[in-house]
Design a protein around this motif. Structure first.
Motif, PDB file in Angstrom:
ATOM      1  N   VAL A  68       0.789  18.531  29.465  1.00  0.00           N
ATOM      2  CA  VAL A  68       1.714  18.393  28.330  1.00  0.00           C
ATOM      3  C   VAL A  68       1.135  17.427  27.300  1.00  0.00           C
ATOM      4  O   VAL A  68       1.174  17.689  26.091  1.00  0.00           O
ATOM      5  CB  VAL A  68       3.102  17.930  28.814  1.00  0.00           C
ATOM      6  CG1 VAL A  68       3.980  17.487  27.661  1.00  0.00           C
ATOM      7  CG2 VAL A  68       3.778  19.036  29.624  1.00  0.00           C
ATOM      8  N   TRP A  69       0.580  16.294  27.764  1.00  0.00           N
ATOM      9  CA  TRP A  69      -0.003  15.309  26.846  1.00  0.00           C
ATOM     10  C   TRP A  69      -1.130  15.943  26.050  1.00  0.00           C
ATOM     11  O   TRP A  69      -1.233  15.754  24.836  1.00  0.00           O
ATOM     12  CB  TRP A  69      -0.523  14.100  27.621  1.00  0.00           C
ATOM     13  CG  TRP A  69      -1.050  13.031  26.723  1.00  0.00           C
ATOM     14  CD1 TRP A  69      -0.373  11.985  26.194  1.00  0.00           C
ATOM     15  CD2 TRP A  69      -2.394  12.919  26.209  1.00  0.00           C
ATOM     16  NE1 TRP A  69      -1.202  11.224  25.392  1.00  0.00           N
ATOM     17  CE2 TRP A  69      -2.450  11.785  25.384  1.00  0.00           C
ATOM     18  CE3 TRP A  69      -3.550  13.676  26.374  1.00  0.00           C
ATOM     19  CZ2 TRP A  69      -3.609  11.385  24.725  1.00  0.00           C
ATOM     20  CZ3 TRP A  69      -4.705  13.283  25.721  1.00  0.00           C
ATOM     21  CH2 TRP A  69      -4.721  12.151  24.914  1.00  0.00           C
ATOM     22  N   LEU A  70      -1.990  16.700  26.736  1.00  0.00           N
ATOM     23  CA  LEU A  70      -3.115  17.335  26.056  1.00  0.00           C
ATOM     24  C   LEU A  70      -2.625  18.323  25.006  1.00  0.00           C
ATOM     25  O   LEU A  70      -3.143  18.353  23.890  1.00  0.00           O
ATOM     26  CB  LEU A  70      -4.017  18.032  27.073  1.00  0.00           C
ATOM     27  CG  LEU A  70      -5.304  18.637  26.537  1.00  0.00           C
ATOM     28  CD1 LEU A  70      -6.181  17.570  25.898  1.00  0.00           C
ATOM     29  CD2 LEU A  70      -6.054  19.326  27.660  1.00  0.00           C
ATOM     30  N   ALA A  71      -1.607  19.099  25.340  1.00  0.00           N
ATOM     31  CA  ALA A  71      -1.057  20.065  24.380  1.00  0.00           C
ATOM     32  C   ALA A  71      -0.455  19.343  23.177  1.00  0.00           C
ATOM     33  O   ALA A  71      -0.644  19.774  22.032  1.00  0.00           O
ATOM     34  CB  ALA A  71      -0.009  20.943  25.055  1.00  0.00           C
ATOM     35  N   GLU A  72       0.266  18.246  23.429  1.00  0.00           N
ATOM     36  CA  GLU A  72       0.895  17.490  22.342  1.00  0.00           C
ATOM     37  C   GLU A  72      -0.129  16.791  21.445  1.00  0.00           C
ATOM     38  O   GLU A  72       0.137  16.562  20.272  1.00  0.00           O
ATOM     39  CB  GLU A  72       1.856  16.444  22.903  1.00  0.00           C
ATOM     40  CG  GLU A  72       3.104  17.037  23.524  1.00  0.00           C
ATOM     41  CD  GLU A  72       3.979  15.994  24.201  1.00  0.00           C
ATOM     42  OE1 GLU A  72       3.530  14.835  24.388  1.00  0.00           O
ATOM     43  OE2 GLU A  72       5.114  16.345  24.571  1.00  0.00           O
ATOM     44  N   ASN A  73      -1.277  16.464  21.988  1.00  0.00           N
ATOM     45  CA  ASN A  73      -2.276  15.697  21.241  1.00  0.00           C
ATOM     46  C   ASN A  73      -3.526  16.497  20.881  1.00  0.00           C
ATOM     47  O   ASN A  73      -4.488  15.936  20.373  1.00  0.00           O
ATOM     48  CB  ASN A  73      -2.665  14.451  22.048  1.00  0.00           C
ATOM     49  CG  ASN A  73      -1.512  13.486  22.154  1.00  0.00           C
ATOM     50  OD1 ASN A  73      -1.211  12.777  21.211  1.00  0.00           O
ATOM     51  ND2 ASN A  73      -0.838  13.488  23.289  1.00  0.00           N
TER      52      ASN A  73
END
Length: 97
Positions: A68-73
């Motif tokens: 999720v963090w990778l997708a958001e960033n």
């Protein structure tokens, strides 16, 4: 001379999260459906199913948080990488290697 400690990557052997308020230390009973063969083998080997399940779920949560963090960033990371490709590292002239 002490032996060097082997470190296990967190993705290989995650530990449950901890919080200051102790919420992560409270336990909640839950039902989990597993195959009969797996449960029998775990019992034969002395595997604590609750601990093994908690470690497994903690690992799945950690992997999903990272995803999720990778997708958001992703946009910021791609922008940063594009900048470095176009202009080089901002402080590269100060590197000694």
């Amino acid at each position: 001379m002490p032996r060097p400690r082997r470190t296990i990557p967190s993705s290989e052997h995650p530990s449950p999260p901890t919080r200051r308020d102790g919420a992560a230390l409270r336990r909640r009973s839950t039902n989990v459906t597993l195959t009969v063969a797996l449960v029998e083998e775990a019992k034969e080997l002395g595997v604590n199913l609750s601990q093994a399940a908690e470690v497994g779920v903690a690992g799945a949560v950690a992997r999903k948080r990272a995803e999720v963090w990778l997708a958001e960033n992703r946009e910021a990371l791609e922008s940063s990488n594009a900048f470095v490709e176009a202009h080089g590292l901002p402080l590269a002239r100060y590197r000694n290697f």
